[in-house]
Design a protein around this motif. Structure first.
Motif, PDB file in Angstrom:
ATOM      1  N   VAL A 141       2.495  11.026  -8.414  1.00 30.05           N
ATOM      2  CA  VAL A 141       1.825  11.529 -10.169  1.00 30.05           C
ATOM      3  C   VAL A 141       0.939  12.539  -9.645  1.00 30.05           C
ATOM      4  O   VAL A 141       1.234  13.773 -10.620  1.00 30.05           O
ATOM      5  N   ILE A 142      -0.100  12.399  -8.421  1.00 26.16           N
ATOM      6  CA  ILE A 142      -1.120  13.989  -8.106  1.00 26.16           C
ATOM      7  C   ILE A 142       0.322  15.235  -7.942  1.00 26.16           C
ATOM      8  O   ILE A 142      -0.091  16.677  -8.392  1.00 26.16           O
ATOM      9  N   LEU A 143       0.857  15.271  -7.128  1.00 22.35           N
ATOM     10  CA  LEU A 143       2.173  16.167  -7.052  1.00 22.35           C
ATOM     11  C   LEU A 143       2.880  16.920  -8.618  1.00 22.35           C
ATOM     12  O   LEU A 143       2.569  18.329  -9.240  1.00 22.35           O
ATOM     13  N   ILE A 144       3.353  16.029  -9.398  1.00 24.89           N
ATOM     14  CA  ILE A 144       3.633  16.436 -11.016  1.00 24.89           C
ATOM     15  C   ILE A 144       2.662  16.611 -11.455  1.00 24.89           C
ATOM     16  O   ILE A 144       2.700  17.963 -11.850  1.00 24.89           O
ATOM     17  N   SER A 145       1.358  16.609 -11.111  1.00 27.84           N
ATOM     18  CA  SER A 145       0.318  16.996 -11.753  1.00 27.84           C
ATOM     19  C   SER A 145      -0.228  18.386 -11.720  1.00 27.84           C
ATOM     20  O   SER A 145      -0.369  19.327 -12.233  1.00 27.84           O
TER      21      SER A 145
ATOM     22  N   PHE B 217       0.553  -0.908  -0.267  1.00 29.93           N
ATOM     23  CA  PHE B 217      -0.211   0.639  -0.386  1.00 29.93           C
ATOM     24  C   PHE B 217       1.332   1.338   0.282  1.00 29.93           C
ATOM     25  O   PHE B 217       0.477   2.679  -0.516  1.00 29.93           O
ATOM     26  N   ALA B 218       1.769   0.895   1.027  1.00 32.99           N
ATOM     27  CA  ALA B 218       3.175   1.957   0.750  1.00 32.99           C
ATOM     28  C   ALA B 218       3.214   2.264  -0.834  1.00 32.99           C
ATOM     29  O   ALA B 218       3.208   3.802  -0.864  1.00 32.99           O
ATOM     30  N   LYS B 219       3.967   1.531  -1.179  1.00 33.63           N
ATOM     31  CA  LYS B 219       4.491   2.428  -2.666  1.00 33.63           C
ATOM     32  C   LYS B 219       3.142   2.700  -3.748  1.00 33.63           C
ATOM     33  O   LYS B 219       4.030   3.386  -4.362  1.00 33.63           O
ATOM     34  N   ILE B 220       2.805   2.297  -3.588  1.00 31.01           N
ATOM     35  CA  ILE B 220       1.027   2.416  -4.477  1.00 31.01           C
ATOM     36  C   ILE B 220       0.714   4.040  -3.724  1.00 31.01           C
ATOM     37  O   ILE B 220       0.644   4.963  -4.758  1.00 31.01           O
ATOM     38  N   PHE B 221       0.597   4.585  -2.242  1.00 32.05           N
ATOM     39  CA  PHE B 221       0.528   5.666  -2.188  1.00 32.05           C
ATOM     40  C   PHE B 221       1.738   6.651  -2.282  1.00 32.05           C
ATOM     41  O   PHE B 221       1.487   7.863  -2.803  1.00 32.05           O
ATOM     42  N   GLU B 222       2.927   6.234  -1.998  1.00 34.35           N
ATOM     43  CA  GLU B 222       4.165   6.994  -2.580  1.00 34.35           C
ATOM     44  C   GLU B 222       3.629   7.541  -3.849  1.00 34.35           C
ATOM     45  O   GLU B 222       3.968   8.786  -5.087  1.00 34.35           O
ATOM     46  N   TRP B 223       3.874   6.273  -4.899  1.00 31.32           N
ATOM     47  CA  TRP B 223       3.457   6.551  -6.430  1.00 31.32           C
ATOM     48  C   TRP B 223       2.482   7.225  -6.757  1.00 31.32           C
ATOM     49  O   TRP B 223       2.647   8.098  -7.826  1.00 31.32           O
ATOM     50  N   LEU B 224       1.364   7.662  -6.410  1.00 33.60           N
ATOM     51  CA  LEU B 224       0.002   7.735  -6.465  1.00 33.60           C
ATOM     52  C   LEU B 224       0.453   9.859  -5.526  1.00 33.60           C
ATOM     53  O   LEU B 224       0.142  10.436  -6.739  1.00 33.60           O
ATOM     54  N   SER B 225       0.762   9.681  -5.311  1.00 31.77           N
ATOM     55  CA  SER B 225       1.113  11.469  -4.076  1.00 31.77           C
ATOM     56  C   SER B 225       2.173  11.824  -5.464  1.00 31.77           C
ATOM     57  O   SER B 225       1.704  12.966  -5.302  1.00 31.77           O
TER      58      SER B 225
ATOM     59  N   GLN C 220       7.337  19.143   3.375  1.00 33.29           N
ATOM     60  CA  GLN C 220       6.296  19.073   3.080  1.00 33.29           C
ATOM     61  C   GLN C 220       4.716  19.570   3.869  1.00 33.29           C
ATOM     62  O   GLN C 220       4.566  20.639   3.538  1.00 33.29           O
ATOM     63  N   PHE C 221       5.000  19.623   5.233  1.00 32.62           N
ATOM     64  CA  PHE C 221       4.061  20.457   6.475  1.00 32.62           C
ATOM     65  C   PHE C 221       4.517  21.901   5.695  1.00 32.62           C
ATOM     66  O   PHE C 221       2.981  22.800   5.449  1.00 32.62           O
ATOM     67  N   PHE C 222       5.699  22.772   5.588  1.00 38.68           N
ATOM     68  CA  PHE C 222       5.806  23.827   5.352  1.00 38.68           C
ATOM     69  C   PHE C 222       4.844  24.418   4.091  1.00 38.68           C
ATOM     70  O   PHE C 222       4.969  25.477   3.488  1.00 38.68           O
ATOM     71  N   VAL C 223       5.256  23.538   3.011  1.00 36.00           N
ATOM     72  CA  VAL C 223       5.007  23.978   1.445  1.00 36.00           C
ATOM     73  C   VAL C 223       3.188  23.495   1.650  1.00 36.00           C
ATOM     74  O   VAL C 223       3.132  25.175   0.876  1.00 36.00           O
ATOM     75  N   LEU C 224       3.161  22.192   2.530  1.00 26.90           N
ATOM     76  CA  LEU C 224       2.007  22.778   2.111  1.00 26.90           C
ATOM     77  C   LEU C 224       0.641  23.626   2.779  1.00 26.90           C
ATOM     78  O   LEU C 224      -0.136  24.573   2.880  1.00 26.90           O
TER      79      LEU C 224
ATOM     80  N   SER D 278      -1.895  20.566  -5.895  1.00 21.46           N
ATOM     81  CA  SER D 278      -0.786  20.296  -5.270  1.00 21.46           C
ATOM     82  C   SER D 278      -0.835  20.408  -3.576  1.00 21.46           C
ATOM     83  O   SER D 278       0.077  19.457  -3.097  1.00 21.46           O
ATOM     84  N   ILE D 279      -2.486  20.425  -3.055  1.00 19.52           N
ATOM     85  CA  ILE D 279      -2.215  20.140  -1.465  1.00 19.52           C
ATOM     86  C   ILE D 279      -2.469  18.865  -1.489  1.00 19.52           C
ATOM     87  O   ILE D 279      -1.754  18.390  -0.827  1.00 19.52           O
ATOM     88  N   VAL D 280      -2.790  18.651  -2.601  1.00 18.66           N
ATOM     89  CA  VAL D 280      -3.678  16.625  -2.420  1.00 18.66           C
ATOM     90  C   VAL D 280      -2.288  15.901  -2.721  1.00 18.66           C
ATOM     91  O   VAL D 280      -1.914  15.164  -1.911  1.00 18.66           O
ATOM     92  N   GLY D 281      -1.327  16.595  -3.641  1.00 19.78           N
ATOM     93  CA  GLY D 281      -0.239  15.802  -3.607  1.00 19.78           C
ATOM     94  C   GLY D 281       0.993  15.567  -2.004  1.00 19.78           C
ATOM     95  O   GLY D 281       1.394  15.231  -2.514  1.00 19.78           O
ATOM     96  N   ASN D 282       1.148  17.206  -1.842  1.00 12.67           N
ATOM     97  CA  ASN D 282       1.942  17.073  -0.893  1.00 12.67           C
ATOM     98  C   ASN D 282       1.269  16.845   0.574  1.00 12.67           C
ATOM     99  O   ASN D 282       1.928  16.790   1.099  1.00 12.67           O
ATOM    100  N   ALA D 283       0.360  16.715   0.400  1.00 16.56           N
ATOM    101  CA  ALA D 283      -0.624  15.784   1.698  1.00 16.56           C
ATOM    102  C   ALA D 283       0.129  14.506   1.708  1.00 16.56           C
ATOM    103  O   ALA D 283       0.066  14.137   2.653  1.00 16.56           O
ATOM    104  N   GLY D 284      -0.445  13.346   0.566  1.00 15.63           N
ATOM    105  CA  GLY D 284       0.519  12.821   0.408  1.00 15.63           C
ATOM    106  C   GLY D 284       1.860  12.314   1.274  1.00 15.63           C
ATOM    107  O   GLY D 284       1.980  11.152   2.020  1.00 15.63           O
ATOM    108  N   TRP D 285       3.119  13.172   0.602  1.00 16.30           N
ATOM    109  CA  TRP D 285       3.783  13.150   0.886  1.00 16.30           C
ATOM    110  C   TRP D 285       4.054  13.259   1.979  1.00 16.30           C
ATOM    111  O   TRP D 285       4.829  13.475   2.572  1.00 16.30           O
ATOM    112  N   LEU D 286       3.188  14.135   3.030  1.00 13.11           N
ATOM    113  CA  LEU D 286       3.408  14.116   4.281  1.00 13.11           C
ATOM    114  C   LEU D 286       3.260  13.506   5.253  1.00 13.11           C
ATOM    115  O   LEU D 286       3.945  12.662   5.626  1.00 13.11           O
TER     116      LEU D 286
END
Length: 72
Positions: free
Chosen positions: A12-16, A2-10, A56-60, A33-41
């Motif tokens: 892709v979202i951040l790149i988008s 799950f962590a690998k899928i979540f990592e790559w999904l975050s 990620q906290f400060f960017v968010l 970007s908020i969704v992607g950064n939250a995923g990386w947080l």
């Protein structure tokens, strides 16, 4: 697994979000970007990587403050 899928999904979202920023598609770029950064947080907390959590906290926070400021 799950962590690998979540990592790559975050990722892709951040790149988008970055792509939307380059196309000047405001405010969609901020929302994505908020969704992607939250995923990386979340990943930072799962991995206990304080450098990742910090950035990620400060960017968010910056994204959210900017978005709230623009809504006034």
């Amino acid at each position: 697994m799950f962590a690998k899928i979540f990592e790559w999904l975050s990722t892709v979202i951040l790149i988008s979000g970055v792509a939307l920023t380059s196309l000047n598609m405001y405010p969609a770029n901020i929302y994505v970007s908020i969704v992607g950064n939250a995923g990386w947080l979340v990943m930072g907390f799962l991995w206990r990587k304080w450098s990742l959590i910090t950035i990620q906290f400060f960017v968010l926070l910056i994204y959210i403050i900017g978005l709230l400021t623009s809504l006034k």
